[in-house]
Design a protein around this motif. Structure first.
Motif, short mmCIF file in Angstrom:
data_model
loop_
_atom_site.label_atom_id
_atom_site.label_comp_id
_atom_site.label_asym_id
_atom_site.label_seq_id
_atom_site.Cartn_x
_atom_site.Cartn_y
_atom_site.Cartn_z
N ILE A 134 0.87 -1.18 0.00
CA ILE A 134 0.00 0.00 0.00
C ILE A 134 0.91 1.23 0.00
CG2 ILE A 134 -1.83 -1.24 1.23
CD1 ILE A 134 -1.14 0.33 3.73
N THR A 135 0.34 2.44 0.07
CA THR A 135 1.16 3.65 0.07
C THR A 135 0.88 4.50 1.30
OG1 THR A 135 -0.30 5.26 -1.02
CG2 THR A 135 0.80 3.64 -2.44
N GLU A 156 -2.58 6.63 1.49
CA GLU A 156 -3.91 6.01 1.60
C GLU A 156 -4.80 6.73 2.61
OE1 GLU A 156 -4.76 3.80 -0.61
OE2 GLU A 156 -2.68 3.87 -1.34
N GLU A 214 4.51 6.60 -8.95
CA GLU A 214 4.07 5.33 -9.53
C GLU A 214 5.26 4.39 -9.71
OE1 GLU A 214 2.04 4.16 -13.72
OE2 GLU A 214 1.00 5.68 -12.52
N LEU A 257 6.16 2.70 -6.54
CA LEU A 257 5.20 1.62 -6.28
C LEU A 257 5.57 0.38 -7.09
CD1 LEU A 257 2.47 0.95 -4.81
CD2 LEU A 257 1.34 1.61 -6.93
N PHE A 273 -4.40 0.14 -3.35
CA PHE A 273 -3.95 1.54 -3.46
C PHE A 273 -5.07 2.45 -3.93
CE2 PHE A 273 -3.55 -0.24 -7.66
CZ PHE A 273 -3.79 0.80 -8.54
N THR A 274 -4.92 3.74 -3.59
CA THR A 274 -5.83 4.75 -4.07
C THR A 274 -5.39 5.19 -5.46
OG1 THR A 274 -6.76 6.95 -3.69
CG2 THR A 274 -4.52 6.59 -2.91
N SER A 288 -5.16 10.65 -4.96
CA SER A 288 -5.01 11.10 -3.57
C SER A 288 -6.10 12.11 -3.21
CB SER A 288 -3.64 11.75 -3.37
OG SER A 288 -3.58 12.43 -2.13
#
Length: 406
Positions: free
Chosen positions: A111-112, A115, A146, A149, A162-163, A166
């Motif tokens: 995930i980031t 989130e 990106e 990720l 992930f979203t 944002s």
């Protein structure tokens, strides 16, 4: 010249001197959505868990039509893959509660730091219980790119959640690029997309994306509160256990207490649904289709470009979302708490949001625990709104705020 979309929203008739710039929290509602809620209570007001009257049958037909319309809007061929929930939060909890059971201690979930809490807190809790590894993209001294990720995906990555946009900084990820890269690493990787902020602003085609799950909330896209949409691949939905058990979720219970669940999607929609909300969802989707999602996107890009042009010469502004054309603006006045700055906007009849906007780990790449003032725009905003916002920023006197603190 931008089109006038304000005329479709009764809110502006009641609040003529106000500017609404908090659409990432919730959007305003067009007249047909408001009418749909009233029509249900005035004309139907029956529980759809039966077909014992023509009114109840009509309501069930409308729910079915809404499900089919949502599927069409997303380009999903099988409408049974569309599940109604109370919102993206419930949808994500349902998914996470099920897929976490597939994970082993050596497995990784990616995930980031960007989130929303809805896609962060359930994963933290699940990792603490089941001991799998929760991974964030490396080198996150700035907003996670990106590429960062993609660089974090490896043979142990079993899930990416992930979203796609944002809700605080307005930066977007390409769902298609991430899916394509991830599938090459591991064809069976499960990809979950929180599209809550993305879908109100962009056309989307799930059939071409090859995601396993995608969720969003209607109240951020001209629809009612309390209605979420969950799309899932049928191969996953068939293995999932409902999180909200009760009426409508089971077809029968045998003498040995074996439960036979209702067909998908009904097994995941326990209890009396938000019927008026689902019917209003139909009207919201129809409204957006009438406008055209391509036109929504074009309108907002013009707004963001106009704002960027106007803000660049104002001093003492920390502008965190200047590299994005998404209609979400995060900024601060240097040395001023964002909550105080947001309150200043409110006193000038501009509705914005101050703080972290539920992005609890944003400070991991900004170093700023207080957050930002978020100005989030939608189709009912226009150039005159931007001019007023810019004018209010120019008139801001930090000394007035500091005097109160002292």
């Amino acid at each position: 010249m931008l089109k006038n979309y304000k005329k479709y929203f009764p809110w502006f008739l009641k609040n003529k001197s106000w500017i609404y710039a908090d659409s990432s929290a919730t959007s305003l509602k067009p007249k047909e959505v408001i009418n749909a809620v009233s029509e249900y209570y005035e004309k139907y007001c029956t529980n759809p868990h039966n077909n014992d009257s023509s009114l109840a049958s009509k309501v069930n037909e409308k729910i079915k039509s809404t499900r089919e319309l949502v599927a069409n809007f997303l380009n999903v061929k099988n409408s049974n893959q569309i599940i109604f929930s109370s919102g993206a939060t419930e949808s994500l909890n349902l998914i996470i509660n099920n897929v976490q059971l597939l994970l082993k201690p050596e497995d990784e979930v990616l995930i980031t730091y960007a989130e929303h809490s809805s896609n962060l807190i359930p994963w933290i809790e699940a990792s603490l219980k089941n001991k799998f590894k929760l991974i964030f993209p490396k080198d996150s001294s700035s907003f996670p790119s990106e590429q960062q990720l993609l660089n974090s995906i490896n043979k142990n990555t079993k899930i990416i959640s992930f979203t796609s946009a944002s809700n605080l900084f307005g930066y977007t990820f390409s769902i298609q690029n991430i899916v394509k890269f991830a599938r090459k690493k591991n064809p069976n990787i499960i990809i979950i997309v929180d599209a809550t902020q993305y879908i109100p602003h962009h056309p989307i085609n799930i059939d071409k994306l090859d995601v396993d799950f995608l969720v969003f909330s209607m109240h951020k896209m001209c629809g009612p509160s309390g209605v979420g949409i969950l799309f899932g691949k049928m191969k996953h939905l068939e293995k999932m256990t409902p999180m909200r058990l009760g009426g409508g979720t089971v077809s029968s219970v045998e003498k040995n207490l074996k439960i036979n669940y209702s067909p998908i999607p009904h097994r995941f929609e326990g209890g009396t649904p938000n019927t008026e909300g689902i019917l209003a969802t139909y009207s919201a989707i129809k409204f957006l289709q009438k406008i055209g999602m391509e036109n929504v996107e074009k309108h907002e890009i013009e707004l963001k470009k106009y704002f960027d042009k106007k803000i660049k010469d104002i001093k003492n502004i920390d502008y965190a979302s200047k590299d994005s054309l998404f209609p979400v603006i995060a900024l601060n006045y240097k040395g001023i708490n964002p909550q105080d700055f947001a309150n200043y906007f409110g006193k000038n009849k501009i509705i914005v949001r101050g703080g972290t906007a539920c992005v609890k780990l944003a400070y991991m790449f900004t170093g700023n625990k207080s957050g930002y003032v978020r100005i989030s725009l939608y189709i009912y905003n226009d150039f005159s709104d931007i001019d007023k916002i810019i004018n209010v920023i120019k008139k801001f006197k930090p000394s007035k705020i500091l005097e109160k603190i002292i």
